[in-house]
Write an enzyme that holds these catalytic residues in place. Structure first.
Site, PDB file in Angstrom:
ATOM      1  N   CYS A  48       0.568  -1.072  -0.116  1.00 34.61           N
ATOM      2  CA  CYS A  48       0.110   0.097  -0.072  1.00 34.61           C
ATOM      3  C   CYS A  48       0.958   1.361   0.025  1.00 34.61           C
ATOM      4  O   CYS A  48       2.104   1.332   0.609  1.00 34.61           O
ATOM      5  CB  CYS A  48      -0.927   0.045   1.466  1.00 34.61           C
ATOM      6  N   ASP A  51       0.215   3.839   1.642  1.00 35.61           N
ATOM      7  CA  ASP A  51       0.431   4.408   3.080  1.00 35.61           C
ATOM      8  C   ASP A  51       1.793   4.584   3.682  1.00 35.61           C
ATOM      9  O   ASP A  51       2.853   3.839   3.636  1.00 35.61           O
ATOM     10  CB  ASP A  51      -0.294   3.191   3.971  1.00 35.61           C
ATOM     11  N   ARG A 110       3.017   5.023   6.466  1.00 35.56           N
ATOM     12  CA  ARG A 110       3.344   3.939   7.525  1.00 35.56           C
ATOM     13  C   ARG A 110       3.938   2.831   7.232  1.00 35.56           C
ATOM     14  O   ARG A 110       4.381   1.818   8.155  1.00 35.56           O
ATOM     15  CB  ARG A 110       2.179   3.916   8.498  1.00 35.56           C
ATOM     16  N   HIS A 145      -1.989  -4.018   4.876  1.00 39.63           N
ATOM     17  CA  HIS A 145      -1.758  -3.712   6.146  1.00 39.63           C
ATOM     18  C   HIS A 145      -3.059  -3.563   6.770  1.00 39.63           C
ATOM     19  O   HIS A 145      -4.021  -3.156   6.119  1.00 39.63           O
ATOM     20  CB  HIS A 145      -0.963  -2.614   6.361  1.00 39.63           C
ATOM     21  N   CYS A 201      -5.803  -0.519   6.959  1.00 41.60           N
ATOM     22  CA  CYS A 201      -5.688   0.209   5.545  1.00 41.60           C
ATOM     23  C   CYS A 201      -7.069   1.103   5.329  1.00 41.60           C
ATOM     24  O   CYS A 201      -8.392   0.640   5.468  1.00 41.60           O
ATOM     25  CB  CYS A 201      -5.726  -0.637   4.493  1.00 41.60           C
TER      26      CYS A 201
END
Ligand code: CO
Length: 220
Positions: free
Chosen positions: A44, A46, A48, A100, A103
């Site tokens: 992803c 993302d 993080r 993750h 998400c």
């Protein structure tokens, strides 16, 4: 959490480059010659979920493709091109789809939330949601989001397995294995979804077992 300004980024970069060269003299010039990663990571976007840091891999060790909710669509030239290059040219040995927990893209799919243009992209996660509607309905609500994050990673492994790139690679006997993982923002740990596919023959059974494990985890 500190917020970096753009000038900080350049300062960090200078420090990092100097530190790398100090610890491993010749590191950068060595990588200039070639990249020979054994792994490809599809994750992803993302912020993080950084592939290298999570796995302790250095520059040159993992080929990365990231998009919202780590989706692999057979008509996505961008994603398919990276997979093709990784498999055919770089000869990666392992290709992992890493979802993750938590998400946002998966949550939007689960809740039919409107987030913008990405709604059209998230549609692919809704297909996963609909495919596993019965399983998800049986999962208590707090855990349903986690379960869909896992199912999404598993189904994206299936999409890679069905791609012409992988079918051709396996047909010519190339050793390349697919994996489905899910990363926890909460503790930084990766869950192996046991969706490990060494060849086309093992695909259906790996999928069946991995999905069964999703249901098991969700009920525990
Ligand atoms: Co995400």
């Amino acid at each position: 959490m500190t917020t970096s300004s753009i000038t900080d980024l350049f300062e960090h970069n200078r420090q990092w480059a100097a530190q790398m060269e100090r610890e491993k003299p010749g590191f950068f010039t060595g990588l200039m010659a070639q990249q020979k990663p054994r792994y490809m990571w599809i994750g992803c976007s993302d912020s993080r979920v950084p592939a290298n840091q999570i796995t302790g891999l250095e520059p040159g060790e993992v080929f990365v493709h990231r998009n919202i909710a780590n989706v692999v669509v057979p008509t996505d030239l961008n994603c398919l091109s990276t997979i093709q290059y990784a498999v055919d040219q770089l000869k990666v040995e392992h290709l992992m789809v890493v979802g993750h927990y938590g998400c946002g893209g998966v949550l939007a799919a689960l809740q039919d939330a409107r987030i913008g243009l990405a709604d059209n992209w998230i549609r692919h996660v809704k297909d996963v949601r609909d495919k596993h509607a019965a399983l998800l309905a049986a999962v208590p609500l707090p855990k349903r989001h986690d379960a869909l994050c896992e199912l999404n990673a598993i189904e994206q492994v299936m999409n890679i397995a069905h791609s012409t790139v992988m079918q051709d690679a396996w047909a010519r006997g190339q050793k390349v294995q697919l994996h489905g993982w899910c990363y926890s923002l909460q503790n930084g740990l990766i869950t192996n979804l046991q969706m490990s596919v060494p060849d086309v023959a093992g695909l259906a059974e790996a999928h069946r077992q991995a999905v069964a494990l999703v249901a098991e985890r969700a009920q525990s």
